[in-house]
Design a protein around this motif. Sequence first.
Motif, PDB file in Angstrom:
ATOM      1  N   ARG A  42       5.304  60.935 -36.423  1.00 50.86           N
ATOM      2  CA  ARG A  42       4.443  60.054 -35.462  1.00 50.86           C
ATOM      3  C   ARG A  42       3.149  59.471 -36.561  1.00 50.86           C
ATOM      4  O   ARG A  42       2.609  60.727 -37.057  1.00 50.86           O
ATOM      5  N   ILE A  43       2.525  58.350 -36.162  1.00 46.83           N
ATOM      6  CA  ILE A  43       1.208  58.102 -36.696  1.00 46.83           C
ATOM      7  C   ILE A  43       0.299  58.464 -35.523  1.00 46.83           C
ATOM      8  O   ILE A  43       0.365  57.423 -34.602  1.00 46.83           O
ATOM      9  N   ILE A  44      -0.587  59.358 -35.297  1.00 44.46           N
ATOM     10  CA  ILE A  44      -1.570  59.696 -34.255  1.00 44.46           C
ATOM     11  C   ILE A  44      -2.876  59.614 -35.054  1.00 44.46           C
ATOM     12  O   ILE A  44      -3.264  60.443 -35.764  1.00 44.46           O
ATOM     13  N   LEU A  45      -3.725  58.923 -34.274  1.00 40.76           N
ATOM     14  CA  LEU A  45      -5.157  58.889 -34.817  1.00 40.76           C
ATOM     15  C   LEU A  45      -5.945  59.314 -33.503  1.00 40.76           C
ATOM     16  O   LEU A  45      -5.778  58.770 -32.430  1.00 40.76           O
ATOM     17  N   ASP A  46      -6.675  60.476 -33.664  1.00 40.58           N
ATOM     18  CA  ASP A  46      -7.174  61.038 -32.444  1.00 40.58           C
ATOM     19  C   ASP A  46      -8.535  61.436 -32.704  1.00 40.58           C
ATOM     20  O   ASP A  46      -9.072  60.988 -33.612  1.00 40.58           O
ATOM     21  N   ASP A  47      -9.241  62.351 -32.014  1.00 48.15           N
ATOM     22  CA  ASP A  47     -10.689  62.724 -32.123  1.00 48.15           C
ATOM     23  C   ASP A  47     -10.954  63.514 -33.497  1.00 48.15           C
ATOM     24  O   ASP A  47     -12.324  63.431 -33.740  1.00 48.15           O
ATOM     25  N   GLY A  48     -10.061  63.865 -34.031  1.00 53.13           N
ATOM     26  CA  GLY A  48     -10.537  64.212 -35.413  1.00 53.13           C
ATOM     27  C   GLY A  48     -10.243  63.021 -36.463  1.00 53.13           C
ATOM     28  O   GLY A  48     -10.814  63.189 -37.724  1.00 53.13           O
ATOM     29  N   ASN A  49     -10.260  61.684 -36.126  1.00 45.37           N
ATOM     30  CA  ASN A  49     -10.132  60.633 -37.001  1.00 45.37           C
ATOM     31  C   ASN A  49     -11.225  59.444 -36.430  1.00 45.37           C
ATOM     32  O   ASN A  49     -10.992  58.250 -36.193  1.00 45.37           O
ATOM     33  N   MET A  50     -12.306  60.007 -35.954  1.00 40.03           N
ATOM     34  CA  MET A  50     -13.318  59.306 -35.046  1.00 40.03           C
ATOM     35  C   MET A  50     -14.507  58.714 -36.269  1.00 40.03           C
ATOM     36  O   MET A  50     -14.793  59.278 -37.124  1.00 40.03           O
ATOM     37  N   GLY A  51     -14.346  57.447 -36.192  1.00 41.90           N
ATOM     38  CA  GLY A  51     -15.685  56.747 -36.751  1.00 41.90           C
ATOM     39  C   GLY A  51     -16.804  56.563 -35.926  1.00 41.90           C
ATOM     40  O   GLY A  51     -17.122  57.570 -34.839  1.00 41.90           O
ATOM     41  N   SER A  52     -17.715  55.862 -36.461  1.00 43.87           N
ATOM     42  CA  SER A  52     -19.147  55.884 -35.555  1.00 43.87           C
ATOM     43  C   SER A  52     -19.577  54.339 -35.599  1.00 43.87           C
ATOM     44  O   SER A  52     -18.769  53.464 -36.473  1.00 43.87           O
ATOM     45  N   ALA A  53     -20.513  54.085 -34.967  1.00 48.15           N
ATOM     46  CA  ALA A  53     -20.853  52.487 -34.999  1.00 48.15           C
ATOM     47  C   ALA A  53     -21.447  51.853 -36.206  1.00 48.15           C
ATOM     48  O   ALA A  53     -20.873  50.932 -36.558  1.00 48.15           O
ATOM     49  N   SER A  54     -22.092  52.647 -37.041  1.00 43.23           N
ATOM     50  CA  SER A  54     -22.513  52.380 -38.363  1.00 43.23           C
ATOM     51  C   SER A  54     -21.375  52.543 -39.464  1.00 43.23           C
ATOM     52  O   SER A  54     -21.690  51.988 -40.733  1.00 43.23           O
ATOM     53  N   ALA A  55     -20.459  53.464 -39.419  1.00 45.34           N
ATOM     54  CA  ALA A  55     -19.451  53.810 -40.249  1.00 45.34           C
ATOM     55  C   ALA A  55     -17.949  54.005 -39.495  1.00 45.34           C
ATOM     56  O   ALA A  55     -17.470  55.039 -39.317  1.00 45.34           O
ATOM     57  N   PRO A  56     -17.275  52.838 -39.087  1.00 40.11           N
ATOM     58  CA  PRO A  56     -15.987  53.119 -38.633  1.00 40.11           C
ATOM     59  C   PRO A  56     -14.826  53.391 -39.816  1.00 40.11           C
ATOM     60  O   PRO A  56     -15.081  53.314 -40.864  1.00 40.11           O
ATOM     61  N   LEU A  57     -13.919  54.050 -38.936  1.00 40.23           N
ATOM     62  CA  LEU A  57     -12.883  54.237 -39.874  1.00 40.23           C
ATOM     63  C   LEU A  57     -11.932  52.916 -39.860  1.00 40.23           C
ATOM     64  O   LEU A  57     -11.597  52.453 -38.953  1.00 40.23           O
ATOM     65  N   ARG A  58     -11.788  52.453 -41.191  1.00 44.72           N
ATOM     66  CA  ARG A  58     -11.085  51.369 -41.428  1.00 44.72           C
ATOM     67  C   ARG A  58      -9.863  51.397 -42.190  1.00 44.72           C
ATOM     68  O   ARG A  58      -9.776  52.252 -43.084  1.00 44.72           O
ATOM     69  N   ILE A  59      -8.579  50.831 -41.641  1.00 44.55           N
ATOM     70  CA  ILE A  59      -7.286  51.061 -42.141  1.00 44.55           C
ATOM     71  C   ILE A  59      -6.992  49.606 -42.544  1.00 44.55           C
ATOM     72  O   ILE A  59      -6.724  48.641 -41.769  1.00 44.55           O
ATOM     73  N   PHE A  60      -6.436  49.533 -43.711  1.00 40.70           N
ATOM     74  CA  PHE A  60      -5.858  48.268 -44.152  1.00 40.70           C
ATOM     75  C   PHE A  60      -4.464  47.991 -44.833  1.00 40.70           C
ATOM     76  O   PHE A  60      -4.258  48.914 -45.542  1.00 40.70           O
ATOM     77  N   GLY A  61      -3.841  47.367 -44.193  1.00 42.82           N
ATOM     78  CA  GLY A  61      -2.485  46.900 -44.869  1.00 42.82           C
ATOM     79  C   GLY A  61      -2.440  45.999 -45.960  1.00 42.82           C
ATOM     80  O   GLY A  61      -3.636  45.294 -46.261  1.00 42.82           O
ATOM     81  N   SER A  62      -1.466  45.843 -46.497  1.00 46.57           N
ATOM     82  CA  SER A  62      -1.543  44.787 -47.674  1.00 46.57           C
ATOM     83  C   SER A  62      -1.511  43.328 -47.174  1.00 46.57           C
ATOM     84  O   SER A  62      -1.031  43.085 -46.127  1.00 46.57           O
ATOM     85  N   THR A  63      -2.208  42.642 -47.863  1.00 49.58           N
ATOM     86  CA  THR A  63      -2.386  41.128 -47.616  1.00 49.58           C
ATOM     87  C   THR A  63      -1.334  40.219 -48.282  1.00 49.58           C
ATOM     88  O   THR A  63      -1.062  38.994 -48.109  1.00 49.58           O
TER      89      THR A  63
END
Length: 195
Positions: free
Chosen positions: A67-88
């Motif tokens: 599974r792909i699970i993003l949880d509280d161990g993968n938390m961003g912040s208002a000024s520094a979000p966690l960003r995931i980009f797929g292929s364009t």
Amino acid sequence: YYVNDGNPTGDIWCSAVGQPWDPFIMRGTNPAMPLNSLQALLANYPVGAGDRVWIDTGVYSVSNTSRIILDDGNMGSASAPLRIFGSTNVMAGGTLIQGNGTSDGIQIRNTRHLELNNLRISQVLDAMDIGNGDTIRMKNLELFGSSNGVVASASSGVEIQNSLIFQNSAYGYSSSGDQGGQAMVNCTLWGNRMG
């Protein structure tokens, strides 16, 4: 961080194919040595605030045992979000997360300040399953051929933009226990049974 499948066709972020996790080799931290799955990346690195994850063109499998699970161990912040980009590179198929109908595409649990871009998700239960999330932004997604497109529960600040949600057997977008501030902007929904 970098993820790639085993096929170099149509790649735009990585210069090599993805390889499995190896504790003796720092795979996943540069485009010449990508990991072969987002699951391996999340299991072995502290992916969080301010990080960028680049997932190259290809097909990536999910199942009830992977599974792909993003949880509280993968938390961003208002000024520094966690960003995931797929292929364009849509002409080459983009970044496709594909299941066998036994699990969700991406599960987001108890976390905040995430951004997901340019992903295609198909043949899963819920393409995007968001529970107790806050400030979750999705852009340029294709969610199709699954049970549900987006299922958001007890979440706030959920926004999806410029996305296609189609041919899902139940809901295109379902929200329950809304904590406020959900939005769909410039999205197209069609062929879903409901919503």
